[in-house]
Every structure is written in structure tokens, then in C-alpha cells.
Write a protein that holds these residues in place. Sequence first.
Motif, PDB file in Angstrom:
ATOM      1  N   SER A 142      -0.694  -1.057   4.520  1.00  0.00           N
ATOM      2  CA  SER A 142      -1.088  -2.028   5.539  1.00  0.00           C
ATOM      3  C   SER A 142      -0.078  -3.174   5.618  1.00  0.00           C
ATOM      4  O   SER A 142       0.449  -3.632   4.608  1.00  0.00           O
ATOM      5  CB  SER A 142      -2.475  -2.596   5.223  1.00  0.00           C
ATOM      6  N   ASN A 143       0.182  -3.603   6.840  1.00  0.00           N
ATOM      7  CA  ASN A 143       1.050  -4.763   7.047  1.00  0.00           C
ATOM      8  C   ASN A 143       0.242  -6.027   7.323  1.00  0.00           C
ATOM      9  O   ASN A 143       0.814  -7.075   7.614  1.00  0.00           O
ATOM     10  CB  ASN A 143       2.012  -4.492   8.212  1.00  0.00           C
ATOM     11  N   LEU A 148      -2.268  -6.927   2.269  1.00  0.00           N
ATOM     12  CA  LEU A 148      -1.063  -6.765   1.453  1.00  0.00           C
ATOM     13  C   LEU A 148      -1.101  -7.691   0.253  1.00  0.00           C
ATOM     14  O   LEU A 148      -0.760  -7.294  -0.865  1.00  0.00           O
ATOM     15  CB  LEU A 148       0.177  -7.046   2.297  1.00  0.00           C
ATOM     16  N   SER A 149      -1.536  -8.912   0.468  1.00  0.00           N
ATOM     17  CA  SER A 149      -1.593  -9.893  -0.609  1.00  0.00           C
ATOM     18  C   SER A 149      -2.591  -9.485  -1.684  1.00  0.00           C
ATOM     19  O   SER A 149      -2.311  -9.589  -2.891  1.00  0.00           O
ATOM     20  CB  SER A 149      -1.972 -11.267  -0.047  1.00  0.00           C
ATOM     21  N   LEU A 153      -0.150  -7.948  -4.117  1.00  0.00           N
ATOM     22  CA  LEU A 153       0.278  -9.305  -4.484  1.00  0.00           C
ATOM     23  C   LEU A 153       1.654  -9.611  -3.902  1.00  0.00           C
ATOM     24  O   LEU A 153       2.440 -10.361  -4.485  1.00  0.00           O
ATOM     25  CB  LEU A 153       0.306  -9.487  -6.013  1.00  0.00           C
ATOM     26  N   GLY A 154       1.967  -8.979  -2.752  1.00  0.00           N
ATOM     27  CA  GLY A 154       3.232  -9.267  -2.073  1.00  0.00           C
ATOM     28  C   GLY A 154       4.060  -8.023  -1.802  1.00  0.00           C
ATOM     29  O   GLY A 154       3.941  -7.008  -2.485  1.00  0.00           O
ATOM     30  N   GLU A 155       4.910  -8.103  -0.771  1.00  0.00           N
ATOM     31  CA  GLU A 155       5.748  -6.975  -0.343  1.00  0.00           C
ATOM     32  C   GLU A 155       6.738  -6.544  -1.414  1.00  0.00           C
ATOM     33  O   GLU A 155       7.078  -5.363  -1.530  1.00  0.00           O
ATOM     34  CB  GLU A 155       6.498  -7.358   0.937  1.00  0.00           C
ATOM     35  N   GLU A 176       0.610  -1.306 -12.648  1.00  0.00           N
ATOM     36  CA  GLU A 176       0.789  -2.731 -12.931  1.00  0.00           C
ATOM     37  C   GLU A 176       0.716  -3.603 -11.680  1.00  0.00           C
ATOM     38  O   GLU A 176       0.196  -4.722 -11.736  1.00  0.00           O
ATOM     39  CB  GLU A 176       2.134  -2.956 -13.631  1.00  0.00           C
ATOM     40  N   LYS A 177       1.210  -3.095 -10.558  1.00  0.00           N
ATOM     41  CA  LYS A 177       1.316  -3.930  -9.356  1.00  0.00           C
ATOM     42  C   LYS A 177       0.180  -3.733  -8.358  1.00  0.00           C
ATOM     43  O   LYS A 177      -0.110  -4.632  -7.564  1.00  0.00           O
ATOM     44  CB  LYS A 177       2.654  -3.638  -8.638  1.00  0.00           C
ATOM     45  N   PHE A 178      -0.475  -2.571  -8.386  1.00  0.00           N
ATOM     46  CA  PHE A 178      -1.524  -2.292  -7.394  1.00  0.00           C
ATOM     47  C   PHE A 178      -2.911  -2.250  -8.021  1.00  0.00           C
ATOM     48  O   PHE A 178      -3.827  -2.936  -7.586  1.00  0.00           O
ATOM     49  CB  PHE A 178      -1.225  -0.973  -6.686  1.00  0.00           C
ATOM     50  N   LEU A 179      -3.078  -1.464  -9.069  1.00  0.00           N
ATOM     51  CA  LEU A 179      -4.401  -1.337  -9.694  1.00  0.00           C
ATOM     52  C   LEU A 179      -4.725  -2.508 -10.603  1.00  0.00           C
ATOM     53  O   LEU A 179      -5.847  -2.999 -10.622  1.00  0.00           O
ATOM     54  CB  LEU A 179      -4.481  -0.028 -10.483  1.00  0.00           C
TER      55      LEU A 179
END
Length: 204
Positions: A142-143, A148-149, A153-155, A176-179
Motif C-alpha cells: 500500500s502507498n 505504510l507507516s 514504519l516507513g518506505e 524485524e521490519k514488518f511483523l
Amino acid sequence: QMLLCIYIILKSIIMPQPNSNPLIDLNESLQFKPKTEEYRGLIDLRHRENLDKLKPQIKTIKDALATKGLNNTAIAGVIGSLYQESKLNPATHQLGGKGYGLPQYTKGSERYKHLINSAKQNKSNINDLTFQANHLAEEMFSNDSSILSNAWLGEKNRQSFLKSDSPSQATVTFTEKFLRPGKPDMQQRVYFANYINHILKDMK
């Protein structure tokens, strides 16, 4: 000498050989290696059998992610981590916790509310695997700035995941970055992803 020869032969047959598993490259598992070969063997056997039974679920999730252009390397990382979270059961509720669904959304969180709203808008059963797989794919790509945030937590984190060049790296980044689980147990996730990558190679 005869007894010594017999002992050596029996040992070579019975004892597990380092990296004897042709399906999982130990070098692909980064620094996350089991403490012993015996432990690795037990983990592999138990979960391989289960993952082989879950090929229909794996394909459903693969197809949803592939529509967004993900290759098998990245898909294996995602599914390996989802398997650790929920064993690919979209109706899973965390025992003694607030986790729910494939990625164990925290009940009450913005991401969980987005899941609920998406099910209502699409008139879908929230426990349906295809729905959750497609919702996850939409969330990942998603954009919408708020989605996204909350998701990545950021692009920058999303791009880091998309640049993964191995199932192991994709697993670590996605986890680490998504889950962002409390107890990642990364070692197991990496092994699951590498085995799933093998399954995906034979899947059309």
C-alpha cells in the motif's frame, strides 16, 4: 582392527552428517544455526512433514504475493515467518495473548482494525485464507501513508525487504521490519523459509 572398521562404518551410517540435507543450504541461514546437528534434524523432520501437508495453503499465499511482483525468494521469507506465527492458519488466536490471524495482528491495533474493515468492505469471512493472504499483500504494498507507516514504519524498511537476495535475508527483514514479534526465534523462521523456498521451486 576389524572391530574398529565396523565401528567407523556404523558411525558413518547412524550419525547425521554435517550439511547432509540437500534441501537447506546451511550457508543460507546466516548466523542462525542450531546448536547441534541432532537438534537441526529434529526440527527439520517435524516441520518438513507439516509444511508438505500445507502446500495448498502455501500456494494460496504465494499466488497473492506474486500478484504484487514478489519473487520466490521474498515469498519464501514471508511464508516462513508466517508459519512461525500461525502455522498458516488464518483463524489462529495467540494463546494467552492478543495475536490473531496469519501474521498475528495485535487485537485493538490499527492494523487489526484495518483487517476488520477490509473484511467488511469486501464482504469476506475474516478467517478465510485467501482473504487474509490478499489483505496482507495489499498491506505490504500500500502507498497509503498511514498504512505504510503502521505496516513497515516507513518506505525505507519496505525497500530493504524488496532488495533481499536470499530467503534468509528476506525472512529476517520481513520479521524485524514488518511483523516485529516479541520473541522472533529467528533461527526457526530462517529454516522454515529455506525449506519453503524448495517447495516453491516445484510449484506452478
